[in-house]
Motif scaffolding. Structure first.
Motif, short mmCIF file in Angstrom:
data_model
loop_
_atom_site.label_atom_id
_atom_site.label_comp_id
_atom_site.label_asym_id
_atom_site.label_seq_id
_atom_site.Cartn_x
_atom_site.Cartn_y
_atom_site.Cartn_z
N MET A 1 0.84 -1.21 0.00
CA MET A 1 0.00 0.00 0.00
C MET A 1 0.87 1.26 0.00
O MET A 1 1.74 1.42 0.83
CB MET A 1 -0.88 -0.03 1.26
N GLU A 2 0.58 2.12 -0.97
CA GLU A 2 1.31 3.39 -1.01
C GLU A 2 0.42 4.51 -0.48
O GLU A 2 -0.79 4.46 -0.62
CB GLU A 2 1.66 3.74 -2.45
N THR A 3 1.08 5.49 0.13
CA THR A 3 0.34 6.66 0.61
C THR A 3 0.93 7.90 -0.04
O THR A 3 2.14 8.02 -0.17
CB THR A 3 0.49 6.78 2.15
N ARG A 4 0.05 8.80 -0.47
CA ARG A 4 0.52 10.09 -1.02
C ARG A 4 -0.24 11.22 -0.34
O ARG A 4 -1.42 11.08 -0.04
CB ARG A 4 0.27 10.16 -2.53
N ARG A 5 0.48 12.33 -0.14
CA ARG A 5 -0.18 13.51 0.44
C ARG A 5 -0.54 14.50 -0.65
O ARG A 5 0.32 14.99 -1.36
CB ARG A 5 0.75 14.21 1.43
N ILE A 6 -1.82 14.77 -0.75
CA ILE A 6 -2.35 15.72 -1.74
C ILE A 6 -2.79 16.98 -1.00
O ILE A 6 -3.54 16.90 -0.02
CB ILE A 6 -3.61 15.11 -2.42
N VAL A 7 -2.33 18.12 -1.46
CA VAL A 7 -2.73 19.38 -0.84
C VAL A 7 -3.72 20.11 -1.75
O VAL A 7 -3.54 20.16 -2.97
CB VAL A 7 -1.49 20.25 -0.54
N VAL A 8 -4.78 20.62 -1.14
CA VAL A 8 -5.78 21.40 -1.87
C VAL A 8 -5.66 22.84 -1.39
O VAL A 8 -5.89 23.14 -0.23
CB VAL A 8 -7.22 20.88 -1.59
N THR A 9 -5.22 23.72 -2.30
CA THR A 9 -5.00 25.09 -1.89
C THR A 9 -5.83 26.05 -2.73
O THR A 9 -6.55 25.65 -3.65
CB THR A 9 -3.48 25.42 -1.91
N GLY A 10 -5.75 27.33 -2.42
CA GLY A 10 -6.56 28.34 -3.11
C GLY A 10 -6.90 29.44 -2.12
O GLY A 10 -6.74 29.25 -0.91
N ILE A 11 -7.39 30.56 -2.64
CA ILE A 11 -7.68 31.68 -1.74
C ILE A 11 -9.00 31.48 -1.02
O ILE A 11 -9.72 30.51 -1.28
CB ILE A 11 -7.62 33.04 -2.47
N LEU A 12 -9.33 32.40 -0.16
CA LEU A 12 -10.53 32.35 0.67
C LEU A 12 -11.78 32.02 -0.16
O LEU A 12 -12.06 32.69 -1.16
CB LEU A 12 -10.73 33.71 1.34
N GLY A 13 -12.48 31.00 0.27
CA GLY A 13 -13.76 30.68 -0.36
C GLY A 13 -13.68 29.94 -1.69
O GLY A 13 -14.70 29.78 -2.35
N ALA A 14 -12.50 29.49 -2.07
CA ALA A 14 -12.36 28.80 -3.37
C ALA A 14 -13.10 27.47 -3.39
O ALA A 14 -13.51 26.99 -4.45
CB ALA A 14 -10.89 28.59 -3.70
N GLY A 15 -13.26 26.84 -2.21
CA GLY A 15 -13.97 25.56 -2.13
C GLY A 15 -13.12 24.42 -1.59
O GLY A 15 -13.49 23.25 -1.70
N LYS A 16 -12.01 24.76 -0.94
CA LYS A 16 -11.06 23.74 -0.47
C LYS A 16 -11.66 22.79 0.57
O LYS A 16 -11.55 21.57 0.46
CB LYS A 16 -9.81 24.44 0.13
N SER A 17 -12.27 23.38 1.61
CA SER A 17 -12.83 22.53 2.68
C SER A 17 -13.94 21.65 2.15
O SER A 17 -14.05 20.47 2.51
CB SER A 17 -13.36 23.40 3.83
N THR A 18 -14.76 22.21 1.27
CA THR A 18 -15.85 21.43 0.66
C THR A 18 -15.26 20.28 -0.16
O THR A 18 -15.74 19.14 -0.09
CB THR A 18 -16.71 22.34 -0.26
N PHE A 19 -14.23 20.56 -0.90
CA PHE A 19 -13.54 19.56 -1.72
C PHE A 19 -13.06 18.40 -0.84
O PHE A 19 -13.31 17.22 -1.13
CB PHE A 19 -12.37 20.22 -2.46
N VAL A 20 -12.37 18.74 0.26
CA VAL A 20 -11.81 17.69 1.13
C VAL A 20 -12.94 16.86 1.75
O VAL A 20 -12.88 15.63 1.78
CB VAL A 20 -10.90 18.30 2.23
N LYS A 21 -14.01 17.54 2.18
CA LYS A 21 -15.14 16.82 2.80
C LYS A 21 -15.80 15.87 1.79
O LYS A 21 -16.18 14.76 2.12
CB LYS A 21 -16.19 17.81 3.32
N THR A 22 -15.92 16.33 0.57
CA THR A 22 -16.57 15.51 -0.46
C THR A 22 -15.70 14.32 -0.84
O THR A 22 -16.20 13.22 -1.07
CB THR A 22 -16.89 16.36 -1.70
N ALA A 23 -14.39 14.53 -0.86
CA ALA A 23 -13.47 13.47 -1.29
C ALA A 23 -13.29 12.41 -0.21
O ALA A 23 -13.14 11.22 -0.52
CB ALA A 23 -12.11 14.07 -1.63
N SER A 24 -13.33 12.82 1.04
CA SER A 24 -12.88 11.93 2.12
C SER A 24 -13.86 10.82 2.43
O SER A 24 -15.07 11.02 2.46
CB SER A 24 -12.62 12.76 3.39
#
Ligand SMILES: Nc1nc2c(ncn2[C@@H]2O[C@H](COP(=O)(O)OP(=O)(O)OP(=O)(O)O)[C@@H](O)[C@H]2O)c(=O)[nH]1
Ligand SMILES: [Mg+2]
Length: 177
Positions: free
Chosen positions: A1-24
């Protein structure tokens, strides 16, 4: 099993937290606070440290997905997260041209610190005033096709759209799974 760290970045309100919640697939650790200043009319909460979720992308590949804060006063977190990243996705809200300069600065912050695969994810394409992708990519400094990163239109509320964006990033990472 491999693990990779993916970072979701962007300015205020771009949708990062929503993206992580939807993906997880696991319950997301989201370190947010109520917004107290002049931007509070836009939304209630903003990320002050990070979001963290996990996705078993294939039986052999587990992704640890980190969302950054959007505000530059938390750039110490940007620094920590990008230094760890295997790859990242920069989310840009397509309907908010007033934020493009800041997005460009954030992108420059990341590219100076990390030579890892990246893609640009255009969010809020469903909102009125969304600009055409080409225009946004040019604005971010990629006028010439040769140096243009891969970009994808993504709706952070929709799982299929989020998974597709991650799929594109995995492709750019050239991971064989
Ligand atoms: N219509 C629409 N709304 C979106 C889209 N992406 C995000 N949103 C909304 O935009 C708002 C901000 O989303 P967040 O996920 O909190 O954004 P963030 O990038 O984590 O914001 P910060 O942590 O404050 O930097 C929320 O109300 C989301 O529901 C999109 O593509 N379309
Ligand atoms: Mg957030």
């Amino acid at each position: 099993m491999e693990t990779r760290r993916i970072v979701v970045t962007g300015i205020l309100g771009a949708g990062k937290s929503t993206f992580v919640k939807t993906a997880s697939e696991t319950e997301v650790v989201a370190i947010e606070r109520n917004i107290t200043d002049e931007i509070s009319t836009l939304k209630e909460k903003t990320t002050v440290a990070f979001d963290f979720g996990k996705l078993l992308f294939t039986p052999n590949l587990e992704l640890h997905i980190y969302g950054t804060p959007g505000q530059s006063r938390f750039e110490f977190m940007w620094e920590m997260l990008i230094n760890w990243a295997s790859a990242y996705i920069l989310l840009v809200a397509a309907h908010q041209p007033s934020g493009f300069d800041e997005a460009r600065e954030l992108l420059s912050f990341m590219t100076q610190r990390a030579q890892v695969p990246m893609v640009i994810g255009l969010t809020h394409m469903d909102c009125s005033g969304a600009l055409p992708p080409e225009e946004i990519i040019n604005f971010l400094g990629y006028e010439y096709e040769e140096n243009r990163p891969t970009f994808v239109i993504v709706n952070p509320h929709q799982r299929t759209s989020v998974i597709k964006a991650i799929d594109v990033l995995i492709d750019v990472m050239n991971l064989h799974y």
